[in-house]
Design a protein around this motif. Structure first.
Motif, PDB file in Angstrom:
ATOM      1  N   ARG A 332       0.851  -1.189   0.000  1.00 20.65           N
ATOM      2  CA  ARG A 332       0.000   0.000   0.000  1.00 20.65           C
ATOM      3  C   ARG A 332       0.890   1.242   0.000  1.00 20.65           C
ATOM      4  N   ARG A 333       1.827   1.253  -0.960  1.00 19.45           N
ATOM      5  CA  ARG A 333       2.860   2.284  -0.961  1.00 19.45           C
ATOM      6  C   ARG A 333       2.343   3.645  -1.393  1.00 19.45           C
ATOM      7  N   GLU A 334       1.147   3.681  -1.990  1.00 22.02           N
ATOM      8  CA  GLU A 334       0.570   4.978  -2.358  1.00 22.02           C
ATOM      9  C   GLU A 334       0.168   5.789  -1.131  1.00 22.02           C
ATOM     10  N   PHE A 335       0.134   5.154   0.066  1.00 24.02           N
ATOM     11  CA  PHE A 335      -0.202   5.865   1.296  1.00 24.02           C
ATOM     12  C   PHE A 335       1.034   6.461   1.981  1.00 24.02           C
ATOM     13  N   ILE A 336       2.230   6.029   1.583  1.00 20.28           N
ATOM     14  CA  ILE A 336       3.427   6.414   2.344  1.00 20.28           C
ATOM     15  C   ILE A 336       3.694   7.917   2.253  1.00 20.28           C
ATOM     16  N   LEU A 337       3.842   8.446   1.050  1.00 17.36           N
ATOM     17  CA  LEU A 337       4.164   9.863   0.891  1.00 17.36           C
ATOM     18  C   LEU A 337       3.065  10.771   1.451  1.00 17.36           C
ATOM     19  N   PRO A 338       1.761  10.527   1.164  1.00 19.01           N
ATOM     20  CA  PRO A 338       0.728  11.375   1.767  1.00 19.01           C
ATOM     21  C   PRO A 338       0.743  11.343   3.293  1.00 19.01           C
ATOM     22  N   CYS A 339       1.012  10.168   3.862  1.00 18.54           N
ATOM     23  CA  CYS A 339       1.059  10.062   5.330  1.00 18.54           C
ATOM     24  C   CYS A 339       2.186  10.917   5.899  1.00 18.54           C
ATOM     25  N   LEU A 442      -7.139  20.269   8.221  1.00 22.13           N
ATOM     26  CA  LEU A 442      -6.734  20.810   6.914  1.00 22.13           C
ATOM     27  C   LEU A 442      -5.683  19.924   6.274  1.00 22.13           C
ATOM     28  N   TRP A 443      -4.693  19.529   7.043  1.00 23.72           N
ATOM     29  CA  TRP A 443      -3.638  18.682   6.486  1.00 23.72           C
ATOM     30  C   TRP A 443      -4.126  17.252   6.260  1.00 23.72           C
ATOM     31  N   LEU A 444      -5.072  16.805   7.061  1.00 23.74           N
ATOM     32  CA  LEU A 444      -5.660  15.489   6.817  1.00 23.74           C
ATOM     33  C   LEU A 444      -6.388  15.477   5.471  1.00 23.74           C
ATOM     34  N   ILE A 445      -7.117  16.542   5.181  1.00 26.64           N
ATOM     35  CA  ILE A 445      -7.813  16.638   3.892  1.00 26.64           C
ATOM     36  C   ILE A 445      -6.814  16.648   2.744  1.00 26.64           C
ATOM     37  N   ILE A 446      -5.692  17.369   2.935  1.00 25.01           N
ATOM     38  CA  ILE A 446      -4.651  17.378   1.896  1.00 25.01           C
ATOM     39  C   ILE A 446      -4.112  15.965   1.666  1.00 25.01           C
ATOM     40  N   GLY A 447      -3.839  15.241   2.756  1.00 25.11           N
ATOM     41  CA  GLY A 447      -3.340  13.875   2.621  1.00 25.11           C
ATOM     42  C   GLY A 447      -4.338  12.958   1.940  1.00 25.11           C
ATOM     43  N   ILE A 448      -5.615  13.102   2.287  1.00 21.52           N
ATOM     44  CA  ILE A 448      -6.647  12.285   1.650  1.00 21.52           C
ATOM     45  C   ILE A 448      -6.740  12.606   0.160  1.00 21.52           C
ATOM     46  N   CYS A 449      -6.646  13.884  -0.180  1.00 22.71           N
ATOM     47  CA  CYS A 449      -6.686  14.274  -1.596  1.00 22.71           C
ATOM     48  C   CYS A 449      -5.552  13.618  -2.376  1.00 22.71           C
ATOM     49  N   LEU A 450      -4.356  13.588  -1.800  1.00 24.86           N
ATOM     50  CA  LEU A 450      -3.223  12.980  -2.498  1.00 24.86           C
ATOM     51  C   LEU A 450      -3.454  11.492  -2.739  1.00 24.86           C
ATOM     52  N   VAL A 451      -3.991  10.801  -1.732  1.00 26.18           N
ATOM     53  CA  VAL A 451      -4.242   9.360  -1.892  1.00 26.18           C
ATOM     54  C   VAL A 451      -5.341   9.110  -2.918  1.00 26.18           C
ATOM     55  N   GLU A 452      -6.460   9.840  -2.762  1.00 24.93           N
ATOM     56  CA  GLU A 452      -7.601   9.585  -3.632  1.00 24.93           C
ATOM     57  C   GLU A 452      -7.286   9.912  -5.098  1.00 24.93           C
ATOM     58  N   SER A 453      -6.551  10.985  -5.315  1.00 26.85           N
ATOM     59  CA  SER A 453      -6.200  11.316  -6.701  1.00 26.85           C
ATOM     60  C   SER A 453      -5.327  10.234  -7.316  1.00 26.85           C
ATOM     61  N   ARG A 454      -4.420   9.677  -6.532  1.00 26.68           N
ATOM     62  CA  ARG A 454      -3.565   8.588  -7.025  1.00 26.68           C
ATOM     63  C   ARG A 454      -4.388   7.326  -7.311  1.00 26.68           C
ATOM     64  N   LEU A 455      -5.318   7.001  -6.409  1.00 30.29           N
ATOM     65  CA  LEU A 455      -6.136   5.806  -6.602  1.00 30.29           C
ATOM     66  C   LEU A 455      -7.059   5.942  -7.806  1.00 30.29           C
ATOM     67  N   PHE A 456      -7.613   7.145  -8.010  1.00 36.45           N
ATOM     68  CA  PHE A 456      -8.467   7.350  -9.176  1.00 36.45           C
ATOM     69  C   PHE A 456      -7.649   7.288 -10.474  1.00 36.45           C
ATOM     70  N   ALA A 457      -6.410   7.755 -10.412  1.00 35.76           N
ATOM     71  CA  ALA A 457      -5.576   7.788 -11.623  1.00 35.76           C
ATOM     72  C   ALA A 457      -5.078   6.402 -12.011  1.00 35.76           C
ATOM     73  N   THR A 458      -4.704   5.599 -11.016  1.00 40.95           N
ATOM     74  CA  THR A 458      -4.114   4.290 -11.301  1.00 40.95           C
ATOM     75  C   THR A 458      -5.101   3.146 -11.150  1.00 40.95           C
ATOM     76  N   GLY A 459      -6.260   3.434 -10.565  1.00 40.98           N
ATOM     77  CA  GLY A 459      -7.208   2.359 -10.302  1.00 40.98           C
ATOM     78  C   GLY A 459      -6.913   1.727  -8.962  1.00 40.98           C
ATOM     79  N   GLU A 460      -7.935   1.619  -8.133  1.00 40.75           N
ATOM     80  CA  GLU A 460      -7.719   1.092  -6.790  1.00 40.75           C
ATOM     81  C   GLU A 460      -7.405  -0.395  -6.849  1.00 40.75           C
ATOM     82  N   LYS A 461      -6.339  -0.791  -6.151  1.00 38.36           N
ATOM     83  CA  LYS A 461      -5.940  -2.192  -6.149  1.00 38.36           C
ATOM     84  C   LYS A 461      -6.870  -2.989  -5.237  1.00 38.36           C
ATOM     85  N   PRO A 462      -7.279  -4.171  -5.688  1.00 37.04           N
ATOM     86  CA  PRO A 462      -8.121  -4.984  -4.803  1.00 37.04           C
ATOM     87  C   PRO A 462      -7.325  -5.474  -3.606  1.00 37.04           C
TER      88      PRO A 462
END
Length: 705
Positions: A332-339, A442-462
């Motif tokens: 779940r490496r797409e969560f590392i940088l936003p976290c 505010l920063w939590l919303i920023i982190g969520i935006c980074l994750v969600e944009s990545r998941l929408f772009a690459t497709g959420e992994k099952p």
């Protein structure tokens, strides 16, 4: 009690024998032949309670109890290999139904049943027998046997150890802290009811709202006037439609997150404006800090020190490192940088806020001293941003709706607890914590935006159906190591305590006591928790100390009010329901100069009921008269009855109450001098509960011998 007092010295004398007795009862409790009737668990819990009293060493007890349990299960396992003939329904102890229950449990849970069965009633002594009967491998059996034995021994002995401190808990629950703990339990109960309602009714409510939304939108689309309006503004409605598109992150997700970000930013701006303009929230800050100081208890302080530890830098960084490794291991490496960005950004902006506002910590009430500035609270910021991100990640991975609700409620409770710990320990104001929460969100919303944009772009992994055993084992080991680190850090965390809050000792006023209010800019009215002006002070008493003041009231026929505790509140409720007398019933706290009253005295009316009484609240000031007399200020009023069945109703004529108290004090013979003078302008008003009063604005100054 006499039996226990005689028994404990004997236990101490045979202390070594006691360890072997615990081993024996643990063995018998795990033995298939007699474990059903031997209350070994009760004996182990009792031993843990005696360990708390110093009669045994807890660590040694765990070894003896665990070894006894291992031996008992081992004997049962060996007996199981020789058949089931021992169990017959005609037996009084070894009934065949017990064996059947154990076999079902073993079939359902396999090897785990060795561990789980250790903690479950009647099957505890049967499961090892069934394992031997089923041909389970000895190595596999003894692995689970040893693990479960130590877990069982530690859990029961620790339960007894903390049970041995029950008398301290009784003291807490009958103190002011008991009121506080009761409020927390009521909050927890109400939250549980809310969660239960959401679980049962939430889906239906959402379906209803969705149905109404679809019906309304379809009706609007079908309306010809609306269709013409849409046709005239195609770009606007095309843009609006794109913002509601669920299939793209730039659609509905970014719209909702953007609205949440803007709303949170506006709230944070409002908090900042209130602090700069000294608006009502700043008045609430001081009074709430003093109110929590009033309910402070050493045991609760120690508990909140553990909670506040979760916001300390070394704990947060260690948890961040753990999360990074787990994200990597679980793909779940797409969560590392936003976290990490959420954590770093919230921490940096919290630091910049402290430097920008230079707000001082609450004066004189902190359990310990913090070196940094107060606004915003760094702990609250990190709790909302970082721990909020962890809750978001777990919520994202959860499949069950109930699990998601539990995560949201549990995570919210943790975040609120960290912020509240800062208030209870007296190191932050309410506005500091609220500002920290908003900045963190505010920063939590920023982190969520980074994750969600990545998941929408690459497709959420099952989600993987099952992680490899080595990954699960490594994850469990890392989490266990983190827990050990937190516990060890908590055991070592003991910040230097500040001395108790005290009133200043040297603001001389000579004999002009009333003039001291102008000289030292003291308020002449009491206040609500929000700082709204209430009834004026109407008495000043000058005495050597609290003892001489209490003696003068006693001589005048007034009694000190009992402290606010669970016991006194219960007694008051009972007296109210029966319309009975309780001449020392507790008095609800009030505020003057941002502080809770230091003392209260009362006198019953001729009705001799707790519903009606004369009462006075007193505050100790830092004013000193000639001769080192301490100045106390107060308000006198009459509880004229009850309103709403919950609280006393104040009598309107507070001047008559002042004159009656002055008369009582004079008759008591401890007054050396008294005078009455104008203190405020004559006026009428209402207190925080809406009770009206009127006064001529006079105040009595009384010198106590």
């Amino acid at each position: 009690m006499e039996i226990l007092n005689n028994l404990l010295p004997q236990i101490e004398h045979f202390r070594i024998l006691g360890y072997w007795l615990i081993l024996l009862v643990s063995l018998l409790e795990s033995l298939v032949l007699v474990g059903v009737i031997v209350p070994g668990a009760v004996a182990v819990v009792l031993a843990g309670a005696l360990a708390e009293q110093g009669y045994f060493d807890l660590g040694d007890l765990i070894w003896f109890a665990a070894i006894g349990a291992v031996l008992g299960d081992g004997i049962s396992f060996t007996l199981g290999r020789h058949g089931a003939g021992l169990f017959k329904e005609t037996n009084k102890v070894l009934k065949a139904s017990y064996l059947e229950a154990g076999e079902r449990f073993f079939r359902n849970h396999g090897a785990k049943s060795i561990f789980m069965g250790r903690f479950i009633g009647l099957v505890r002594a049967v499961i090892p027998f069934v394992a031997g009967l089923s041909g389970m491998g000895a190595k596999r059996f003894y692995l689970w046997n040893i693990i479960s034995a130590f877990a069982w021994a530690a859990s029961h002995l620790l339960a007894g150890y903390f049970l041995g401190q029950a008398w301290q808990m009784v003291e807490v629950w009958t103190s002011r802290a008991g009121i506080f703990l009761t409020a927390l339990l009521l909050l927890f109960f109400c939250t549980s009811l809310l969660k239960r309602f959401i679980v049962k009714q939430g889906r239906q409510s959402l379906d209803l709202c969705r149905s109404l939304w679809i019906s309304v939108t379809q009706a609007l689309i079908a309306n010809p006037d609306v269709a013409k309006f849409v046709a005239r503004h195609p770009r606007f409605f095309s843009f609006a439609s794109a913002r509601l598109d669920r299939s793209r992150f730039s659609g509905l997700p970014s719209t909702l997150l953007g609205i949440a970000f803007l709303y949170t930013l506006l709230l944070l701006g409002g908090i900042v404006e209130d602090i700069l303009a000294l608006d009502p929230i700043v008045a609430v800050d001081t009074r709430l800090a003093n109110l929590l100081y009033f309910y402070r208890d050493e045991m609760l302080v120690n508990g909140f020190l553990w909670i506040t530890l979760l916001g300390k830098a070394k704990i947060v960084l260690s948890v961040a490192l753990l999360c990074t490794v787990l994200f990597w291991l679980r793909a779940r490496r797409e969560f590392i940088l936003p976290c990490l960005l959420t954590l770093a950004g919230s921490g940096l902006f919290s630091l910049l806020g402290k430097v920008a506002f230079h707000r001082q910590r609450p004066p004189g009430i902190g359990v310990y001293t913090e070196a940094s500035f107060s606004f915003p609270s760094g702990h609250a910021t990190i709790a909302a941003a970082f721990y909020g991100f962890i809750v978001y990640y777990l919520w994202r991975q959860a499949q069950s709706r109930n699990v998601r609700l539990n995560l949201l409620f549990g995570g919210s409770a943790l975040i609120l607890a960290i912020g509240f710990s800062r208030l209870y320990l007296g190191v932050h104001f309410l506005s500091d914590v609220l500002g920290g929460y908003l900045l963190g969100f505010l920063w939590l919303i920023i982190g969520i935006c980074l994750v969600e944009s990545r998941l929408f772009a690459t497709g959420e992994k099952p989600l993987p159906q099952g992680s490899p055993f080595r990954i699960r084992l490594t994850s469990a080991a890392l989490i266990a190591a983190e827990l050990i680190f937190v516990i060890l850090s908590g055991l070592q965390y003991n910040p230097a305590r500040n001395s108790s809050k005290s009133v200043g000792a040297a603001n001389p006023v000579g004999m002009d006591v009333v003039g001291g209010f102008d000289r030292y800019r003291l308020p002449r009215f009491t206040e609500s928790i929000s700082g709204k002006r209430q009834e004026p002070l109407n008495i000043i008493l000058v005495a050597r100390d609290e003892g001489s003041l209490a003696s003068a009231f006693k001589a005048a026929g007034w009694q000190p009010a009992d402290p606010v505790t669970i016991g006194t509140v219960s007694k008051t409720v009972k007296a109210l329901m029966g319309n009975e007398s309780y001449p020392t019933a507790p008095i609800a706290p009030a505020f003057w100069n941002g502080r809770i009253n230091d003392a209260g005295f009362e006198k019953p009316t001729p009705a001799q009921t707790v519903r009606q009484r004369h009462r006075v609240r007193l505050w100790k000031t830092d004013l000193l008269t000639t001769g080192a007399g301490r100045v106390f200020v107060g308000t006198i009023s009459l509880d004229a009855g009850m309103k709403w069945g919950l609280m006393h109703k104040m009598g309107t004529d507070i001047d008559s109450e002042r004159e009656a108290l002055l008369k009582d004090l004079l008759l008591g013979g401890r007054v050396t001098d008294s005078r009455t003078s104008r203190f405020v302008e004559p006026h009428s008003g209402r207190n925080f509960a809406g009770d009206s009063f009127f006064t001529d604005g006079s105040l009595s100054v009384v010198m106590i011998d």
